[in-house]
Design a protein around this motif. Structure first.
Motif, PDB file in Angstrom:
ATOM      1  N   ILE A 425      21.584   2.888  14.360  1.00 40.23           N
ATOM      2  CA  ILE A 425      20.215   2.351  14.311  1.00 40.23           C
ATOM      3  C   ILE A 425      19.204   3.486  14.270  1.00 40.23           C
ATOM      4  CG2 ILE A 425      18.490   1.044  15.605  1.00 40.23           C
ATOM      5  CD1 ILE A 425      20.846  -0.617  16.742  1.00 40.23           C
ATOM      6  N   ILE A 426      19.351   4.444  15.173  1.00 43.13           N
ATOM      7  CA  ILE A 426      18.398   5.547  15.261  1.00 43.13           C
ATOM      8  C   ILE A 426      18.443   6.395  13.989  1.00 43.13           C
ATOM      9  CG2 ILE A 426      17.746   7.580  16.586  1.00 43.13           C
ATOM     10  CD1 ILE A 426      17.326   4.830  17.963  1.00 43.13           C
ATOM     11  N   ASP A 427      19.623   6.664  13.481  1.00 46.36           N
ATOM     12  CA  ASP A 427      19.743   7.486  12.276  1.00 46.36           C
ATOM     13  C   ASP A 427      19.060   6.815  11.087  1.00 46.36           C
ATOM     14  OD1 ASP A 427      21.126   9.369  13.700  1.00 46.36           O
ATOM     15  OD2 ASP A 427      23.121   8.708  13.025  1.00 46.36           O
ATOM     16  N   SER A 428      19.244   5.506  10.942  1.00 48.05           N
ATOM     17  CA  SER A 428      18.613   4.793   9.824  1.00 48.05           C
ATOM     18  C   SER A 428      17.095   4.819   9.931  1.00 48.05           C
ATOM     19  CB  SER A 428      19.111   3.344   9.767  1.00 48.05           C
ATOM     20  OG  SER A 428      20.496   3.291   9.496  1.00 48.05           O
ATOM     21  N   THR A 439       5.690   0.842  15.354  1.00 47.21           N
ATOM     22  CA  THR A 439       5.688   0.503  16.779  1.00 47.21           C
ATOM     23  C   THR A 439       6.988  -0.213  17.100  1.00 47.21           C
ATOM     24  OG1 THR A 439       3.279   0.276  16.889  1.00 47.21           O
ATOM     25  CG2 THR A 439       4.563  -0.834  18.598  1.00 47.21           C
ATOM     26  N   ILE A 440       7.698   0.273  18.109  1.00 45.25           N
ATOM     27  CA  ILE A 440       8.928  -0.368  18.566  1.00 45.25           C
ATOM     28  C   ILE A 440       8.699  -0.878  19.984  1.00 45.25           C
ATOM     29  CG2 ILE A 440      11.361  -0.053  19.160  1.00 45.25           C
ATOM     30  CD1 ILE A 440      11.617   1.953  16.962  1.00 45.25           C
ATOM     31  N   ALA A 441       8.927  -2.152  20.196  1.00 46.27           N
ATOM     32  CA  ALA A 441       8.816  -2.759  21.523  1.00 46.27           C
ATOM     33  C   ALA A 441      10.183  -3.305  21.909  1.00 46.27           C
ATOM     34  CB  ALA A 441       7.775  -3.880  21.525  1.00 46.27           C
ATOM     35  N   VAL A 442      10.632  -2.957  23.114  1.00 44.44           N
ATOM     36  CA  VAL A 442      11.933  -3.401  23.612  1.00 44.44           C
ATOM     37  C   VAL A 442      11.700  -4.249  24.854  1.00 44.44           C
ATOM     38  CG1 VAL A 442      14.213  -2.717  24.417  1.00 44.44           C
ATOM     39  CG2 VAL A 442      13.021  -1.307  22.729  1.00 44.44           C
ATOM     40  N   PHE A 492      16.391   6.453  21.725  1.00 43.88           N
ATOM     41  CA  PHE A 492      15.153   6.454  20.958  1.00 43.88           C
ATOM     42  C   PHE A 492      14.387   7.771  21.096  1.00 43.88           C
ATOM     43  CE2 PHE A 492      15.969   1.902  21.388  1.00 43.88           C
ATOM     44  CZ  PHE A 492      15.675   1.442  20.120  1.00 43.88           C
ATOM     45  N   ARG A 493      14.793   8.635  22.013  1.00 46.41           N
ATOM     46  CA  ARG A 493      14.089   9.908  22.178  1.00 46.41           C
ATOM     47  C   ARG A 493      14.162  10.769  20.923  1.00 46.41           C
ATOM     48  NH1 ARG A 493      15.989  12.541  27.816  1.00 46.41           N
ATOM     49  NH2 ARG A 493      18.025  12.165  26.828  1.00 46.41           N
ATOM     50  N   SER A 494      15.199  10.579  20.113  1.00 41.31           N
ATOM     51  CA  SER A 494      15.329  11.403  18.912  1.00 41.31           C
ATOM     52  C   SER A 494      14.330  11.020  17.822  1.00 41.31           C
ATOM     53  CB  SER A 494      16.754  11.298  18.361  1.00 41.31           C
ATOM     54  OG  SER A 494      17.071   9.968  18.016  1.00 41.31           O
ATOM     55  N   VAL A 519      11.385   8.122  27.351  1.00 44.31           N
ATOM     56  CA  VAL A 519      11.642   8.166  25.911  1.00 44.31           C
ATOM     57  C   VAL A 519      10.633   9.064  25.192  1.00 44.31           C
ATOM     58  CG1 VAL A 519      11.736   6.784  23.792  1.00 44.31           C
ATOM     59  CG2 VAL A 519      12.705   5.882  25.902  1.00 44.31           C
ATOM     60  N   MET A 520       9.342   8.893  25.505  1.00 43.01           N
ATOM     61  CA  MET A 520       8.287   9.543  24.734  1.00 43.01           C
ATOM     62  C   MET A 520       7.764  10.834  25.348  1.00 43.01           C
ATOM     63  SD  MET A 520       8.023   7.474  22.139  1.00 43.01           S
ATOM     64  CE  MET A 520       6.436   7.816  21.380  1.00 43.01           C
ATOM     65  N   GLY A 521       8.121  11.107  26.595  1.00 44.00           N
ATOM     66  CA  GLY A 521       7.624  12.307  27.253  1.00 44.00           C
ATOM     67  C   GLY A 521       6.744  11.975  28.439  1.00 44.00           C
ATOM     68  N   SER A 522       6.595  12.936  29.338  1.00 41.37           N
ATOM     69  CA  SER A 522       5.876  12.682  30.596  1.00 41.37           C
ATOM     70  C   SER A 522       4.393  12.406  30.384  1.00 41.37           C
ATOM     71  CB  SER A 522       6.049  13.877  31.540  1.00 41.37           C
ATOM     72  OG  SER A 522       5.567  15.065  30.922  1.00 41.37           O
ATOM     73  N   GLY A 523       3.826  12.860  29.299  1.00 42.89           N
ATOM     74  CA  GLY A 523       2.405  12.637  29.068  1.00 42.89           C
ATOM     75  C   GLY A 523       2.086  11.382  28.287  1.00 42.89           C
ATOM     76  N   TYR A 524       3.073  10.576  28.008  1.00 50.46           N
ATOM     77  CA  TYR A 524       2.862   9.381  27.180  1.00 50.46           C
ATOM     78  C   TYR A 524       2.219   8.280  28.005  1.00 50.46           C
ATOM     79  CZ  TYR A 524       3.942   5.377  24.187  1.00 50.46           C
ATOM     80  OH  TYR A 524       3.868   4.243  23.415  1.00 50.46           O
ATOM     81  N   ASP A 525       1.177   7.655  27.451  1.00 52.79           N
ATOM     82  CA  ASP A 525       0.476   6.557  28.116  1.00 52.79           C
ATOM     83  C   ASP A 525       0.316   5.424  27.105  1.00 52.79           C
ATOM     84  OD1 ASP A 525      -1.012   4.826  29.618  1.00 52.79           O
ATOM     85  OD2 ASP A 525      -2.722   6.174  29.919  1.00 52.79           O
TER      86      ASP A 525
END
Length: 551
Positions: A425-428, A439-442, A492-494, A519-525
């Motif tokens: 999934i991630i590679d595709s 935008t991906i929402a889980v 999803f971090r990749s 997933v997105m990093g410590s500064g993600y809001d």
């Protein structure tokens, strides 16, 4: 027409006036008719005098407080009938209003008498008709016969079809071309053999109607629904075909690509709520939201009746019935746009995937629990098997719904298949998707039913409550507690260039933020990127409203 002069009522013995009511200007006479109670702008049921119209039009009689009270509806009809008997001049004026400004209905309760009357009205009346409803049969015939609302449902007889053909031929022969709108219901299934005879009048008088709506079956759930729809569509188009002066069709595909897409945004490629669901069994599907659940989120026009719904006769909605109607504007699956040509398919794909929220629904539904080992199964099928790789670049909002899973069931397993699924999934997505615009929402949660013995009903209530609220048992090692979530989300971090990533968990905003930052990093809001402003999906609204109403 002999009547006393008004001067006699004013006390004058002699009257020298030579003018009559008919010498008044036509607009003045029309206003007098209306003030006196001329029947206009209403529905007229066509039936025999042997059958009292209270049996057909009970709604207006229900407005009476006492049975002995006068009926305004009857009084208006009687006054109009008396006007028609006054003289030839008044008859010509009044009949033109009666036939052109009222809706005539032949109801199923009086269809035989109604068809006989239609076949005998004057050519002048046919020429003035503007709206006619004919209900040849109520519902499809059941071979065993049955009683529905005190009416015995029987097969459509040949004599009734012949009466319809005679009445239709008479009306269409003398009607004013492109003036009459005809709405016709004949639920023929399973009597498919009578369809050609029922539709024959529409084929014999091409271009004679202003508009035509045909319903050949109440339900769309039988195997002949497509055949009936196309037969109804063909007949309606033939009989209401409007003359055109175009020498050649408009070359839509010669327009610039961006202009084509701007036009296609006004088609059914975009659903009323800008979202569409998918699972491997059903493919794409759409469910209309319930008004009491979703009116605060969506335009109220989504919940209104179909534009071709008529209380007196029935509904001509193509979404719900086997019918063709030019007035129905309800959303329907837009498969036809994808089948026109390759160029049209490409433009349609761009609009469909760019302007709709694509929601991947698990095969087990949103209520039944399942191991997190299978959390990415449906997404894997959709991304790598269902979609073409070049379609991924059109995706703008992808929502992945994971069913609730058990706490002590991490994704770590000796079987590498789950990991391979997520990696594929991630590679595709990394290779083909437009990540900055995506935008991906889980959505996921877990439940921990009590270890003591409970019945199935109680277990379901506990499971449902946990699914809504999340049932976290936070301990000193938060990462260990969130292990099943992290196993699903960390791949999803990749996707380093991903525009927005939302993890959704009801009433647990601190957990959502923690997982998103993993997933997105410590500064993600996510709140700064508008997460709180995004409308909830229909299925999530329904879940929250269900629990809110049940408490």
């Amino acid at each position: 027409m002999h009547q006393e002069r008004i001067c006699h009522w004013l006390g004058r013995r002699t009257c020298t006036h030579n003018r009559t009511f008919l010498d008044l200007p036509a607009p003045i006479r029309r206003r007098i008719y209306d003030y006196a109670g001329l029947f206009s702008g209403k529905s007229i049921y066509v039936h025999s005098l042997k059958q009292h119209h209270e049996d057909l039009d009970g709604e207006n009689h229900n407005k009476k407080i006492f049975e002995s009270d006068p009926c305004d509806w009857c009084d208006t009809l009687h006054f109009t009938f008396r006007l028609l008997q006054t003289c030839k001049a008044v008859y010509a004026e009044v009949s033109a209003v009666v036939y052109s400004e009222n809706v005539f209905l032949v109801p199923y309760r009086a269809v035989d008498d109604g068809l006989r009357i239609l076949g005998n009205i004057t050519p002048h009346a046919c020429n003035k008709l503007t709206n006619l409803f004919v209900h040849l049969s109520r519902v499809g015939y059941c071979p065993g016969n049955y009683i529905l609302d005190d009416i015995k449902i029987e097969p459509i007889r040949k004599s009734r079809v012949a009466a319809w053909q005679k009445a239709a031929k008479h009306i269409l022969t003398y009607s004013n071309p492109q003036k009459l709108s005809l709405y016709f219901i004949c639920n023929v299934y399973p009597q498919m053999r009578i369809v050609p005879d029922v539709l024959a009048p529409f084929h014999d008088f091409p271009g004679s109607l202003k508009d035509c709506a045909l319903r050949l079956n109440y339900s769309k759930d039988n195997h002949s629904k497509d055949d009936l729809y196309y037969m109804a569509r063909q007949a309606a188009i033939i009989v209401s075909d409007k003359p055109t002066h175009l020498d050649q069709p408009f070359r839509f595909l010669d327009l610039p690509q961006d202009l084509q897409q701007s036009i296609l945004k006004y088609t059914d490629l975009i659903t009323p709520t800008n979202e569409v669901r998918w699972n491997p069994q059903r493919g794409f599907y759409y469910k209309f939201p319930r008004e009491e659940l979703s009116a605060e989120y969506y335009d109220r026009r989504v919940f209104q009746y179909c534009a071709d719904y008529h209380f007196e006769l029935g509904c001509f909605c193509m979404r719900d019935h086997c019918v063709y109607s030019s007035r129905c504007r309800c959303w329907r699956p837009p498969q036809a746009l994808f089948l026109v040509s390759r160029a049209m398919c490409e433009s349609s794909r761009a609009v469909f995937y760019s302007y709709n929220r694509i929601i991947i629904i698990p095969l087990v539904g949103i209520w039944k629990g399942r191991s997190p080992l299978l959390a990415g199964l449906e997404t894997f099928i959709f991304i790598t098997k269902f979609l073409k790789p070049d379609t991924l670049s059109y995706l703008r909002y992808l929502e992945l719904v994971c069913p609730p899973f058990q706490t002590h069931d991490p994704l770590t397993s000796s079987d590498p298949v789950p990991y391979v699924h997520w990696q594929s999934i991630i590679d595709s997505l990394r290779t083909h998707a437009n990540l900055p615009a995506l935008t991906i929402a889980v959505y996921m949660t877990r439940f921990e039913p009590p270890i003591y013995s409970i019945g199935n009903d109680s277990r379901q209530r506990v499971t449902d409550k946990a699914f809504e609220e999340g049932n976290f048992t936070m301990d000193s090692d938060q990462d260990l507690t969130l292990r099943p979530y992290l196993d699903i989300l960390l791949p999803f971090r990749s996707l380093t260039r991903m525009g927005r990533f939302f993890e959704i968990n009801c009433r647990l905003s601190e957990v959502e933020m923690c997982l998103e930052q993993k997933v997105m990093g410590s500064g993600y809001d996510s709140r700064a990127l508008g997460k709180a402003d995004i409308k909830l999906s229909q299925w999530l609204q329904a879940v929250r409203s269900y629990f809110r109403d049940s408490h």
